[in-house]
Design an enzyme around this catalytic site. Structure first.
Site, PDB file in Angstrom:
ATOM      1  N   LYS A 151       0.852  -1.183   0.000  1.00 34.71           N
ATOM      2  CA  LYS A 151       0.000   0.000   0.000  1.00 34.71           C
ATOM      3  C   LYS A 151       0.885   1.230   0.000  1.00 34.71           C
ATOM      4  CE  LYS A 151      -3.739  -2.452   0.586  1.00 34.71           C
ATOM      5  NZ  LYS A 151      -4.941  -2.606   1.375  1.00 34.71           N
ATOM      6  N   LYS A 244      -5.835   6.240   3.628  1.00 38.41           N
ATOM      7  CA  LYS A 244      -6.870   5.701   4.523  1.00 38.41           C
ATOM      8  C   LYS A 244      -6.346   5.524   5.949  1.00 38.41           C
ATOM      9  CE  LYS A 244      -5.467   1.075   4.143  1.00 38.41           C
ATOM     10  NZ  LYS A 244      -5.609  -0.325   3.903  1.00 38.41           N
ATOM     11  N   ARG A 309      -4.821  -1.599  13.244  1.00 34.35           N
ATOM     12  CA  ARG A 309      -3.791  -0.980  14.070  1.00 34.35           C
ATOM     13  C   ARG A 309      -3.966   0.513  14.289  1.00 34.35           C
ATOM     14  NH1 ARG A 309       1.584  -3.047  11.048  1.00 34.35           N
ATOM     15  NH2 ARG A 309       1.058  -5.260  11.023  1.00 34.35           N
TER      16      ARG A 309
END
Lengths: 391, 391
Positions: A151, A244, A309
C-alpha cells in the site's frame, strides 16, 4: 410472478453468471502459460500466494501451475520455515491453520524465485522494498510484468512517488497494483471479499495471448471468495491505500473520545473528500470514480476505519492520554501504525507546497500526533473546510 | 517550524474560523425574525427541536426565540406529556435525561403549532405524514417554508415520489430536507456529528433578508456539535436516506453469516454504487457528488450499516434462519425495519421498469427477504454486475 417463479428466475441468473464466467476463461488463450511468483510470505503475502496458486492450478492453459513464493528463511523450533511450508503446506509462523495448495512452493532464494517469472507479485513490508528491488536488478526477465500489493507511496523532495512507479523505474518493467478491503486473515479463511487490481498495458505490449492483460490478471486473482475488479487507475488505488491510514487515526481519536458512530462516519466522509482532493491535485490522471466506486477506495477506507492498528493506537491515545509513540509500543509489539508515518510525510509535502489549509483533517491528525493538539478540536479544525465549501 | 509555532498557527486558524463564523451570522440580517415550529416529538423530532431552539435563542435577530413543537399528547403515569415537557423541560418518554431549552414549547394542538410559523420542520414517522398534511391544508401561512427530516420516498404507480415533493404538492409551499449520519441519541447528547440540509430557493423567493435561504438554514440548524452543510440537491439526500436501509440489510446478512468486515465493506461499496445509479436514473438532476461527499450520502450509509434496526434484523435472520417478519417481531417490539418495506417498493418499481438486472444488490436483498433465497448467494448475485463493469 409467484415466489417459486422468482426463485427459479434468480437461480437462472446465477447459473448464467457462472457459465458466462467459465466460458470467458476457456475462451481466453495464451501462447505459453505464464510463470508466476510471489515475493514475500507474511500473512498477506502468503494469502495472496494461496489465491494465485489455486488459480494457476485451475487454469493450466493460462499459467504454469507451480507458484514460487520467496520466503526469508528462519528457524521455527529448529526447523526451516521453508521446509515446513513445503512439507506441511502451511505457513505455521505467519498464517497458521490455513492449508496451502501443494503447487505453492516456498523458495528461500530470491533470485531463483524471480529469475524465470513472467508475473512477479510484490507483497513485502514497505521498508524492505528498496533492498529487494536492488538485488533483483538484472536478474529478472526483461519481459516480466509486476503487481505490487504494497500500500502506498513515498514522499521525498521530488514529491509523491507511487511504490509501483518505483518498481517500474528501478527494474524497467511495468508494474500494477492490487489493493482492496482485504483484512488478510478473512481472505485466508475464504470469507468473501472484493479487491481492485490496477494495471496499464505497457508501451511494449506484445499483443493478445502473448502478454499480460486485464483478463489474464482477472484469471490470476479472481476466486469465488475473492472478487476482483480490474481497472487502469494505479495512482488512484495507491493514494487511497496510503491515506486511509491517516483517516483511520482520526476515527480512532473520536471513538476513543466516546463520540460514537456519527462522529466516526463524519471523519470517514471528510477523509474520503481529502483523499480525492489529494489524488486530483498530485495525480490528475487518477479518476474520482476509483475512490468512491472501487474496493480499493471507499470499501478499504470503511474496513480500515472499523478496526485495525491505526484505529487501536489512536483510541488508546485518546483514552490514556499517551503519545503516539508510547501507544504504539504498548499495543503493537514492535510493529508500527502506518498512518503515523504517512501523516508526517503528507504534512511535510503539503507544507512544501503551501497547501496545508486544503487538507484540514490530515493536518489535524498530524497536529494531534506530533504537536499535542487536543483531539476534541477536530470538529472546529475540519469546519474550516466546510466554511469554504458551503459558500 | 518549531512545534510551539505550529501550535500557535493551529490555534490561530481555529480562532479565525470561529470569528469568521460569528461575523458571518452577525452580518446576516432579516426584516422580521422567522417563527419556527417542529411537527413531531419522537426521539429525532425532539432532538431537532432542541437543536433549533438553541439557535433561535442565540440569534433573536434572525428567529423568534420561542419554538413550538407539536406533541401528540398522551398520559405518562396520569400526567400529560405536554405539561411534563413544558414544566420539566424534558421529553421523559421519547428522549429521557436530555434537558431541553426553556424556549422550546410543547403544543398539543397541531393547527395552533403551525398556523403562524414561517419555517415548519417535519419530523414524524413516515406513515403519519399524509394525515397530518391533510389537517394542515389551508391552515398555514402561504409564505411558509418547510424542511422534512423524514427519510425517503414513496413508490407508487406514478413512480418514485420524494416525501418533500409530497409536502410541496399538498401544501403548496417549498419543502427542503435534512438528512445525515445522525443517530438521534448521539446528537441529543451533543456528541459531534454532521448533517446535510438541502433546499432550493422557490420561484416566489422574496429576496435577501425577507425569505429563507441557505444562510438562514445554516443559522437555524448548525451547532458546535452539529455541523451543517447546506446544498440544493433534495433528491440526492432523500434517495440516499431511503436506500441505505436496503444496503444495511445486506450488511446484516453477511455479518450474520460471520463473513467479517471485508464483506460488510463490499456490500456498502456495491450499495453506494446502486444508490448513485438509482439516483441518476430516476432523478437525473441529483448530483453524484451528493452521494459520496455529503453526510446524507456516504456517512449516513456507513453509520446505518454499522448498527441500527436493519442490521440487527438481518443478522438475526442469518443466525436463526427466521423470516424477516419473525425476526422483526422478536427484536423490534412492534417497530419496523424500514429496509424491509423499501426493498419491496424498489423491487416492484424496478420490475415495472424492467430494470431489476441493473440493481443486483437491491434485488438480492429483496429475494432473500421475500423469496427465501439463500444469503450466501449474495456474492454471485452481485458479481453479475461486475462482470459487465470490468469488460
Amino acid at each position: 410472478m409467484a415466489a417459486s417463479d422468482r426463485l427459479n428466475q434468480t437461480s437462472n441468473i446465477l447459473d448464467k453468471s457462472i457459465q458466462k464466467s467459465n466460458s470467458q476463461l476457456s475462451l481466453l488463450q495464451v501462447d505459453t502459460p505464464f510463470k508466476v511468483c510471489v515475493v514475500g510470505s507474511g500473512n498477506w503475502g502468503t494469502t495472496i500466494a494461496k489465491v494465485v496458486s489455486e488459480n494457476t492450478a485451475q487454469h493450466p492453459h493460462l499459467f504454469e501451475p507451480k507458484v514460487n513464493m520467496w520466503v526469508f528463511d528462519e528457524k521455527i523450533e529448529g526447523t526451516s520455515l521453508v521446509s515446513i511450508i513445503n512439507n506441511k503446506h502451511e505457513n505455521v509462523k505467519y498464517l497458521p491453520n490455513i492449508p496451502l495448495p501443494e503447487n505453492l512452493v516456498a523458495n528461500p532464494d530470491l533470485l531463483n524465485t524471480v529469475g524465470d517469472a513472467d508475473i512477479i507479485i510484490f507483497n513485502i513490508p514497505h521498508q524492505f522494498l528498496p533492498k529487494i528491488v536492488q538485488q533483483m536488478k538484472g536478474n529478472i526477465k526483461p519481459t516480466a510484468r509486476a503487481i505490487s500489493c504494497l500500500k502506498g507511496f513515498e514522499v521525498g523532495k521530488k514529491g509523491v512517488q507511487l511504490l509501483s512507479a518505483y518498481v517500474e523505474d528501478e527494474l524497467d518493467i511495468p508494474c500494477g497494483a492490487l489493493s482492496g478491503a482485504n483484512l488478510a486473515p478473512e481472505v485466508a479463511k475464504e470469507n468473501w471479499s472484493e479487491t481492485t487490481v490496477a494495471y496499464q498495458l505497457p508501451k511494449d505490449y506484445r499483443g493478445d495471448g502473448k502478454d499480460v492483460d486485464h483478463r489474464v490478471l482477472k484469471a490470476l486473482f479472481h476466486r469465488p471468495y475473492f472478487h476482483v475488479s480490474v481497472i487502469e487507475d494505479i495512482a488512484g488505488i495507491s493514494i487511497a491505500g496510503a491515506l486511509k491510514n491517516v483517516v483511520a487515526l482520526g476515527c480512532g481519536f473520536v471513538e476513543g473520545l466516546g463520540w460514537g458512530n456519527n462522529a466516526s462516519a463524519a471523519i470517514q466522509r471528510v477523509g474520503l473528500g481529502e483523499i480525492i482532493k489529494f489524488g486530483q491535485m498530485f495525480f490528475p490522471e487518477s479518476r474520482v470514480e476509483t475512490y468512491y466506486q472501487e474496493s480499493a477506495g471507499v470499501a478499504d477506507l470503511i474496513t480500515t476505519c472499523s478496526g485495525g492498528r491505526n484505529v487501536r493506537v489512536a483510541k488508546h491515545m485518546a483514552k490514556s492520554g499517551k503519545s503516539a509513540l508510547d501507544a504504539e509500543k504498548e499495543l503493537l509489539n514492535g510493529q508500527s501504525a502506518q498512518g503515523i508515518i504517512t501523516c508526517k510525510e503528507v504534512h511535510e509535502w503539503l507544507e512544501t507546497c503551501e497547501l496545508l489549509h486544503e487538507f484540514p483533517l490530515f493536518e489535524a491528525v498530524y497536529q494531534i500526533v506530533y504537536n499535542n493538539v487536543a483531539m476534541d478540536k477536530i470538529p472546529d479544525l475540519i469546519d474550516e473546510l466546510d466554511e469554504f465549501r458551503v459558500e
